[in-house]
Design an enzyme around this catalytic site. Structure first.
Site, mmCIF file in Angstrom:
data_model
loop_
_atom_site.group_PDB
_atom_site.id
_atom_site.type_symbol
_atom_site.label_atom_id
_atom_site.label_comp_id
_atom_site.label_asym_id
_atom_site.label_seq_id
_atom_site.Cartn_x
_atom_site.Cartn_y
_atom_site.Cartn_z
ATOM 1 N N LYS A 1 -0.434 4.726 1.004
ATOM 2 C CA LYS A 1 -0.581 5.028 2.429
ATOM 3 C C LYS A 1 0.764 5.227 3.130
ATOM 4 C CE LYS A 1 -4.765 2.245 3.446
ATOM 5 N NZ LYS A 1 -5.028 1.643 2.133
ATOM 6 N N GLU B 1 -10.010 -10.103 7.340
ATOM 7 C CA GLU B 1 -8.921 -9.603 8.189
ATOM 8 C C GLU B 1 -9.476 -9.347 9.590
ATOM 9 O OE1 GLU B 1 -5.236 -6.383 7.901
ATOM 10 O OE2 GLU B 1 -6.874 -6.283 6.456
ATOM 11 N N HIS C 1 0.870 -1.193 0.000
ATOM 12 C CA HIS C 1 0.000 0.000 0.000
ATOM 13 C C HIS C 1 0.899 1.233 0.000
ATOM 14 C CE1 HIS C 1 -3.870 -2.070 1.035
ATOM 15 N NE2 HIS C 1 -3.034 -2.956 1.560
#
Length: 433
Positions: free
Chosen positions: A80, A229, A77
């Site tokens: 981010k 998750e 990611h």
């Protein structure tokens, strides 16, 4: 050590069976064999068992040091990455990560901000020896209008150093807006990306998955899911994804990440899920560092009781393709990390017990993700392939995985690169205000 010349030979290197197809040699119990490698014009001209090469004069003797192909990191990611200094996770929980990231995205993710943090992340990955990387891009409105053009520019800038792929990222409920989701799928297709969503147990999950598969089929896209998750045993979206793939007759590649709840479920539920995942041909990537950080996080003074990872051994035993990857880096989902796949493999070995025997687990950071990402010249060492590899000091797994190997040598197209990591101070001005 590595000459700045078009042709040379490396002698007495230690290669792993799982990452060197075609090598005929005496492999030890950990899968290593001593070999010689010839490099010419940026390609691997030949690989042979040590001492069996025709030409030994002038070869560089590496004394049995391990040599691996450059890494493939299939779940990251980098949009981010490195926002932790300005937006930390307040309590280390999954919800804390979601809330903190959402607030930072809404307030700070301009094109310049995303581009600078992405480039910083890629410089880290490149210096550590990563050759190919897939990143998820938060694609909730209006962020998709910002991050996808930034990614397109970044992919061109980094072409020849890191092969970049992108998958869109949004919660499954975003698919309910059919017109908007189709526009997003068209954007992803135009960028030669991958269609991705986060699945969880919403009442209309099966209907929404059908829409995701329909768009993937319509636009010829592979799929990449975040699934389960959580430690909630009722979270079975991995199984739902496999079922949706089967009833939609999907023949593209599907990668599913996390799948944490599977390790908490009753055996019969696990067996049913794994059978369907295998039949559907899904691949699974575990993110051991991020899941260890977030899952079973307790703020009541008690110790976490489980590791948060999924059942990779059971999956692999059924022929399911499995990988491990970096996931988040210095953001609210994981406060640490540096996109170093050796660190990922070291941690995965300890957390998931990818040893005794090692077997072909090294494929999980190279050959397998390369296959899932449809990369033809990555993840293995073969005659005729690119001379992209990493030379370590370690001569065995216990040596390699016991130290950071910060002085590793990364070779790209036959030449050693400059491995200078960027200074965190470069991002200081993005962390204020």
């Amino acid at each position: 050590m590595i000459p700045d010349s078009a042709s040379y030979r490396l002698a007495n290197v230690r290669l792993h069976r799982s990452l060197t197809p075609g090598l005929s040699a005496a492999f030890d119990s950990d899968g290593f064999a001593l070999a010689d490698i010839a490099v010419a014009d940026g390609r691997i001209a030949g690989i042979a068992a040590h001492g069996k090469s025709k030409a030994q004069t002038g070869a560089i003797d590496l004394g049995g040091r391990i040599l691996l192909p450059c890494f493939v990191d299939c779940h990251t990611h980098i949009d981010k990455g490195h926002i932790w200094p300005r937006k930390p996770n307040p309590d280390g929980t999954f919800m804390g990560a979601l809330d903190a990231t959402g607030a930072d995205r809404a307030a700070r993710w301009s094109a310049e901000d995303v581009a600078r943090r992405m480039d910083f992340s890629l410089r880290c990955a490149y210096a550590h020896g990563t050759k190919a990387l897939r990143t998820h891009l938060d694609s909730v409105p209006p962020q998709e209008e910002i991050s996808w053009p930034v990614f397109a520019t970044m992919r061109e800038t980094w072409r020849g150093r890191i092969d970049l792929q992108a998958a869109c990222l949004l919660g499954i409920e975003g698919v309910r807006d059919k017109a908007w989701f189709e526009r997003l799928a068209k954007r992803v297709a135009a960028a030669k990306g991958v269609l991705g969503v986060v699945t969880y147990m919403v009442p209309d999950l099966e209907e929404l998955l059908d829409q995701v598969f329909a768009q993937a089929i319509k636009h010829g896209l592979d799929l990449d899911f975040h699934a389960d998750e959580t430690d909630d045993v009722a979270a079975i979206s991995l199984k739902k994804i496999a079922e949706a793939s089967l009833w939609n007759g999907f023949d593209g590649n599907i990668l599913v990440g996390h799948c944490c709840s599977l390790s908490r479920q009753p055996d019969l539920e696990v067996l049913d899920t794994l059978d369907k995942v295998a039949k559907a041909g899904l691949a699974v990537v575990s993110l051991p560092m991020c899941n260890l950080y977030l899952q079973d996080r307790r703020n009541d003074g008690t110790t976490p009781r489980w590791r948060g990872v999924t059942l990779l051994h059971e999956m692999k035993a059924r022929g399911i393709k499995v990988a491990v990857a970096s996931d988040n880096t210095r953001d609210p989902f994981y406060a640490y990390g540096d996109l170093d796949m050796l660190d990922v493999y070291r941690m995965a070995t300890r957390i998931l017990h990818l040893d005794h025997p090692v077997g072909d687990w090294p494929k999980a950071v190279a050959a397998t993700p390369a296959e899932v990402m449809r990369l033809d010249d990555a993840g293995t060492l073969t005659a005729g392939g690119s001379a992209d590899f990493i030379i370590f000091k370690g001569r065995s797994w216990t040596e390699l995985l016991s130290r950071p190997e910060s002085d590793r040598i990364v070779v790209r197209e036959g030449r050693a690169i400059e491995r200078k990591l960027p200074d965190y101070a470069e991002l200081d001005e993005l962390m204020v205000g």
